[in-house]
Design a protein around this motif. Structure first.
Motif, PDB file in Angstrom:
ATOM      1  N   ILE A   1     -11.994  -1.807  53.990  1.00 50.15           N
ATOM      2  CA  ILE A   1     -13.471  -1.615  53.172  1.00 50.15           C
ATOM      3  C   ILE A   1     -12.928  -3.060  51.780  1.00 50.15           C
ATOM      4  CG2 ILE A   1     -14.648  -0.484  51.305  1.00 50.15           C
ATOM      5  CD1 ILE A   1     -15.192  -0.493  54.788  1.00 50.15           C
ATOM      6  N   MET A   2     -12.337  -2.796  51.058  1.00 50.09           N
ATOM      7  CA  MET A   2     -11.459  -3.561  50.073  1.00 50.09           C
ATOM      8  C   MET A   2     -11.824  -4.890  50.245  1.00 50.09           C
ATOM      9  SD  MET A   2      -9.804  -1.712  46.836  1.00 50.09           S
ATOM     10  CE  MET A   2      -9.521  -0.243  47.111  1.00 50.09           C
ATOM     11  N   ILE A   3     -11.119  -5.302  51.326  1.00 50.44           N
ATOM     12  CA  ILE A   3     -11.100  -6.851  51.352  1.00 50.44           C
ATOM     13  C   ILE A   3     -11.864  -7.242  52.367  1.00 50.44           C
ATOM     14  CG2 ILE A   3     -10.529  -8.222  53.498  1.00 50.44           C
ATOM     15  CD1 ILE A   3      -6.837  -6.715  53.217  1.00 50.44           C
ATOM     16  N   ILE A   4     -13.139  -6.657  52.815  1.00 50.67           N
ATOM     17  CA  ILE A   4     -14.252  -7.411  53.397  1.00 50.67           C
ATOM     18  C   ILE A   4     -14.939  -6.756  51.753  1.00 50.67           C
ATOM     19  CG2 ILE A   4     -16.543  -6.449  54.290  1.00 50.67           C
ATOM     20  CD1 ILE A   4     -14.704  -4.680  57.112  1.00 50.67           C
ATOM     21  N   VAL A   5     -15.123  -6.542  51.829  1.00 51.65           N
ATOM     22  CA  VAL A   5     -15.605  -6.234  50.036  1.00 51.65           C
ATOM     23  C   VAL A   5     -15.316  -7.077  48.880  1.00 51.65           C
ATOM     24  CG1 VAL A   5     -17.322  -5.208  48.697  1.00 51.65           C
ATOM     25  CG2 VAL A   5     -17.248  -4.181  50.856  1.00 51.65           C
ATOM     26  N   THR A   6     -14.732  -7.025  49.051  1.00 52.32           N
ATOM     27  CA  THR A   6     -14.230  -8.028  47.877  1.00 52.32           C
ATOM     28  C   THR A   6     -13.755  -9.433  48.204  1.00 52.32           C
ATOM     29  OG1 THR A   6     -13.018  -5.647  46.753  1.00 52.32           O
ATOM     30  CG2 THR A   6     -12.222  -7.993  45.365  1.00 52.32           C
ATOM     31  N   ALA A   7     -12.500  -9.567  48.975  1.00 51.76           N
ATOM     32  CA  ALA A   7     -12.705 -11.260  49.029  1.00 51.76           C
ATOM     33  C   ALA A   7     -13.782 -11.309  49.881  1.00 51.76           C
ATOM     34  CB  ALA A   7     -11.462 -11.219  50.003  1.00 51.76           C
ATOM     35  N   LEU A   8     -13.772 -11.376  51.291  1.00 54.06           N
ATOM     36  CA  LEU A   8     -14.887 -11.582  51.675  1.00 54.06           C
ATOM     37  C   LEU A   8     -16.512 -12.024  50.626  1.00 54.06           C
ATOM     38  CD1 LEU A   8     -15.336 -12.888  54.830  1.00 54.06           C
ATOM     39  CD2 LEU A   8     -16.391 -10.994  54.924  1.00 54.06           C
ATOM     40  N   MET A   9     -16.763 -11.247  50.446  1.00 46.97           N
ATOM     41  CA  MET A   9     -18.344 -11.303  49.781  1.00 46.97           C
ATOM     42  C   MET A   9     -18.197 -12.029  49.280  1.00 46.97           C
ATOM     43  SD  MET A   9     -19.938  -9.110  51.673  1.00 46.97           S
ATOM     44  CE  MET A   9     -21.661  -9.399  50.317  1.00 46.97           C
ATOM     45  N   SER A  10     -16.822 -12.163  48.060  1.00 45.97           N
ATOM     46  CA  SER A  10     -16.676 -12.906  46.629  1.00 45.97           C
ATOM     47  C   SER A  10     -16.685 -14.085  47.388  1.00 45.97           C
ATOM     48  CB  SER A  10     -15.928 -12.700  45.590  1.00 45.97           C
ATOM     49  OG  SER A  10     -15.185 -12.360  46.665  1.00 45.97           O
ATOM     50  N   SER A  11     -16.159 -14.832  48.552  1.00 50.11           N
ATOM     51  CA  SER A  11     -16.270 -15.762  48.620  1.00 50.11           C
ATOM     52  C   SER A  11     -17.196 -16.703  49.944  1.00 50.11           C
ATOM     53  CB  SER A  11     -14.744 -15.851  49.423  1.00 50.11           C
ATOM     54  OG  SER A  11     -14.693 -15.404  50.860  1.00 50.11           O
TER      55      SER A  11
END
Lengths: 367, 304, 239
Positions: free
Chosen positions: A182-192
């Motif tokens: 979830i942290m990777i999806i929300v933080t990395a994926l969404m922001s990029s």
């Protein structure tokens, strides 16, 4: 600073107005936890069994008592002959039959070994193996108690050294895993993705042409998604503690610190991805292939790392997820303190610093 | 000192030479047009002027500041309207404007004077998401956002592409208004007919400037003699034209046929009439007409 | 003979009338300009005429086929080209033409012949195996047009076909249009270039879903007492 606040506000509007994405970001973690928690749990309760007790002595009765009071088995039939067992399988839908041989107590006392015969319904292999494990565990308990009471030790065959707690085991595995994803999806994926969207629609150029500092643009982009992923993480932990009774043995503040540090690492991954991708599709593909898949496959979350070839074990070290999962398990389950996990925190911070440096030098470059 | 001084700019993207030895001076307070087809290099030049892109070689000074070194100061004093709609579609009209005002360390109220006439038209839609505005309104909002910090120079990259003629005319009137408020305007367009709206234009083709002048000078320097004649079956005539021995440019123009002669009219005109008669053509009066910028562009392209 | 006959063609979206009882006829081989402000209903009208959208009421005959009942037939007899979608950049010139030709069911041998003829006319035979991405925009537009008429449609719809191309190419492009029209193909073209409108045999101006003006460029200019179609347009819309 006023500019940064404005960018944060703008980003917040993007998040709040995009109802579908917001819903998904908040609902997916809950769904994942519940899904893993309820369906992937290996626990089976009140499985119907038949017991053919050919011994009918005090020890065999004690064993049957133990089995039926475990909560995992429900003794529904006491057949007299082996042929009656066949009937029970067909008519009573039992999953398992236990045959206690005659002279059970006697064998235990005199020969220090007794045998149980188990007949399984193997039409569902998983259920069968789980039930066998339960049974082994119960027998193990039984023999331990027996040995404590008696003067001499005896064994029951089929006893293996399995730790009894299969369903707890899966909770321990999946909660840190889901938090990581979830942290990777929300933080990395969404922001990029949202940063790439600004490049795609040209608003990035509009921003760059203003005198605003680029660091603000990036920070303003990342912070809201970090907050969002912190909310998701909190929800996951709350559900796993209150619904699935997962313990948090370590300090809750250390857990929070660990999550925030990992979020920074994930966010810096996101920044680097957005530095190299021009379109939303690029950003998505790079995150999926370069970050998400390695996290699923190489973090030890689904597949144990120890069994992997050396190459993959080394590769796993490069991604932050592995270190985070080790650390979070240590804190939540083992109750480790700061000095037990500082090494992992250090690794995560180091990764974040390297990535942020790379992406900042990239973003500021005019060509 | 010119407001914008471009000297010997070159820019390559891999094998493609996007700009080749560009030299332009734009004076303070003029409307300067960059006219050329897609892919001519207009956007590349715009990106360099707006400090988004670095030239490979050459020197650009904007109000005496260097685009490479002093880009942060330049950004405070220029406004930019990109070719595609580049505002946040999910932010309301008001929110977009406030956002860009803050990015320029300024506020909407401080700078109302410059944008007031446009803002008035937007006011009824101030709470509507920018993405849901009509094309014309989007363009006006983008213009407001580009002007919110009272820039000295406004750059507009193809602001009227895909816009209908009425909205286009309106947009040019607004630009004139901005010019009168002492803002230098640099605008690019692929529409040749809009060139006449500019004080001076640069015709650009394949990364080269082929002419810089006022529209009137460009038209009066047209070297050919342009005539129009009304007739049927223009396509049939065009297939015969390669038999006409004098130098000329010709093209169909609806029910009319346009032809530019490059010999003396006294000789060319009778020759053309004779040519038409020889092929048994019915035709109307052959009238001289003033060339438009497109005719001039074509002539200049063929000469270069 | 008429290629397009629109009879009280109407399209409503909810309470909004996008196209309101429009009537017009286009002759075979005519170049018909279809003008109007953004949002005047042009796109809706074209979608109905190309069989993509069913009218709310009224009908149109396209090449003799009704858009209400014979939209499948219509698709075989029309060609379409727009600035936004023309050719695939990652296919070669030949592959593009082959793809679109095959879609229209031209037999392979015949198709090859037609592609070669068409490229020869455009003097692009040497670019046959080049990727479309590698050729200049102006040539792409010419190729897109050649591709749109490869199956010899009766009518070809051109949606802002020349926006952004250089003036020389634009004139060459219009020569292709005249050539196609001379061969009997009806050309239905939308444009924002008012000087391009002058190239048409007849033009119509749509506003608020209605067809307000129709006639030859000269007629309309005389009618409004002005010198250019641009002035006609501006004067008309402001009226």
């Amino acid at each position: 600073m006023k500019e940064l606040r404005m960018i944060l506000y703008k980003e917040l509007i993007h998040i709040v107005r995009d109802k579908i994405t917001l819903f998904l970001v908040l609902a997916i973690p809950i769904m994942l936890v519940l899904l893993f928690g309820f369906t992937i749990s290996t626990e089976i309760r009140n499985a119907k069994v038949a017991v053919l007790d050919q011994s009918k002595d005090s020890q065999s009765v004690a064993l049957i008592d133990k089995i039926s009071s475990s909560g995992y088995f429900q003794v529904v039939a006491y057949p007299e002959t082996e042929s009656e067992i066949d009937r029970d399988f067909k008519e009573m839908d039992i999953k398992l039959a236990i045959i206690i041989p005659s002279e059970f107590e006697h064998s235990l006392e005199k020969e220090k070994i007794a045998t149980l015969q188990i007949i399984n319904d193997v039409s569902d292999l998983n259920v069968a193996s789980v039930l066998n494990n339960y049974l082994q565990a119960i027998t193990h308990d039984f023999i331990t108690e027996y040995n404590h009471k008696g003067s001499e030790s005896g064994t029951v065959e089929m006893v293996t050294n399995m730790r009894y707690n299969p369903e707890m085991n899966s909770v321990y595995m999946f909660v840190p895993g889901i938090i990581t994803l979830i942290m990777i999806i929300v933080t990395a994926l969404m922001s990029s993705i949202t940063l790439a969207r600004e490049k795609e629609t040209g608003t990035m150029n509009m921003l760059l042409i203003t005198p605003v500092k680029k660091v603000y643009v990036i920070i303003g982009k990342v912070i809201p998604y970090m907050c969002l992923s912190l909310i998701s993480t909190a929800m996951i932990i709350l559900i796993s503690v209150f619904v699935f009774k997962m313990p948090v043995n370590g300090s809750i503040w250390l857990l929070l610190l660990l999550c925030i540090i990992f979020m920074f690492t994930a966010a810096s991954f996101g920044m680097m991805i957005s530095a190299i991708s021009k379109t939303q599709i690029d950003a998505m593909m790079v995150t999926m292939m370069g970050l998400f898949l390695p996290t699923v496959l190489l973090s030890g979350f689904l597949f144990p790392l120890d069994n992997m070839p050396m190459f993959f074990q080394v590769l796993a070290d490069v991604f932050p997820a592995k270190w985070f999962i080790i650390a979070i398990k240590d804190v939540m389950i083992k109750g480790s303190g700061f000095f037990d996990i500082w090494k992992y925190l250090g690794i995560l911070i180091l990764m974040a610093i390297v990535l942020i440096t790379i992406s900042l030098t990239n973003v500021d470059k005019r060509k | 000192m010119p407001e914008i001084d471009i000297q010997h700019i070159n820019k390559r993207f891999g094998k493609i030479e996007a700009l080749h030895d560009i030299n332009i001076m734009v004076e303070q307070g003029e409307v300067f047009g960059l006219v050329g087809p897609d892919g001519a290099g207009k956007s590349t030049l715009f990106n360099i002027l707006t400090t988004l892109l670095l030239p490979d070689s050459g020197q650009v000074d904007i109000m005496g500041m260097d685009v490479v070194k002093d880009y942060l100061q330049i950004r405070q004093s220029i406004g930019y309207l990109p070719g595609v709609f580049s505002l946040y579609p999910d932010l309301s009209v008001q929110e977009n404007l406030a956002f860009f005002a803050t990015m320029y360390k300024s506020s909407v109220l401080d700078n109302m004077s410059l944008i007031k006439p446009i803002w008035k038209q937007l006011l009824p839609f101030k709470d509507r998401p920018a993405g849901k505005l009509s094309g014309g309104m989007k363009q006006k909002l983008a213009l407001c956002c580009a002007l919110i910090h009272k820039p000295k120079i406004l750059f507009l990259d193809e602001p009227t592409t895909g816009v209908d003629p009425v909205s286009r005319k309106e947009f040019w009137d607004i630009l004139k208004d901005i010019q009168h408020k002492n803002v230098t305007v640099v605008v690019s367009t692929p529409y040749m007919d809009e060139a006449t709206r500019c004080d001076r234009i640069a015709l650009i083709q394949n990364g080269n400037i082929i002419k810089i002048d006022t529209p009137n000078n460009i038209i009066s320097n047209f070297r050919g003699h342009l005539y129009t004649v009304k007739m049927d079956d223009i396509f049939g005539l065009m297939q015969l034209m390669n038999q006409f021995e004098l130098t000329c440019n010709y093209y169909p123009y609806g029910e009319h046929f346009h032809i530019a002669f490059y010999d003396e009219v006294e000789k060319a005109l009778p020759a053309f009439e004779r040519f038409l008669q020889d092929h048994g053509r019915q035709y109307g009066e052959i009238k001289p007409i003033t060339p438009n910028i497109e005719d001039c562009f074509i002539e200049l392209m063929q000469m270069s | 003979m008429q290629s397009i006959v629109a009879k009280d063609l109407t399209k409503q979206f909810g309470t909004f009338t996008a196209v309101n009882h429009i009537n017009f006829e286009v002759e075979k081989g005519e170049i018909f300009g279809f003008l109007g402000a953004n949002g005047a209903g042009k796109t809706t009208a074209i979608k109905m005429m190309s069989g993509l959208l069913l009218p709310t009421s009224g009908d149109a005959l396209i090449g003799g086929y009704s858009i209400r009942t014979e939209s499948k037939q219509i698709k075989k007899h029309i060609g379409y080209m727009s600035q936004r979608f023309s050719l695939y950049n990652d296919l070669t010139v030949f592959e593009n033409m082959q793809l679109f030709g095959t879609v229209y069911g031209i037999p392979p041998k015949e198709l090859k012949q037609r592609i070669n003829n068409s490229l020869e006319e455009l003097m692009l035979l040497d670019k046959k195996n080049s990727l479309v991405a590698s050729i200049p925009l102006g040539w792409k537009q010419k190729l897109a047009f050649a591709t749109a008429i490869l199956h010899r449609p009766e009518i070809v719809f051109l949606d802002e076909p020349t926006s952004g191309v250089d003036p020389i190419v634009r004139r060459e492009f219009w020569k292709l249009i005249y050539q196609a029209a001379a061969q009997g193909i009806t050309i239905f073209v939308t444009t924002h270039y008012m000087d391009e409108a002058e190239y048409c045999h007849r033009i119509s101006i749509m506003s608020d879903g209605c067809l307000k003006l129709i006639g030859t460029p000269d007629e309309l200019k005389q009618q409004m007492g002005v010198n250019s179609i641009e002035e006609v347009f501006v004067k008309f819309v402001n009226r």
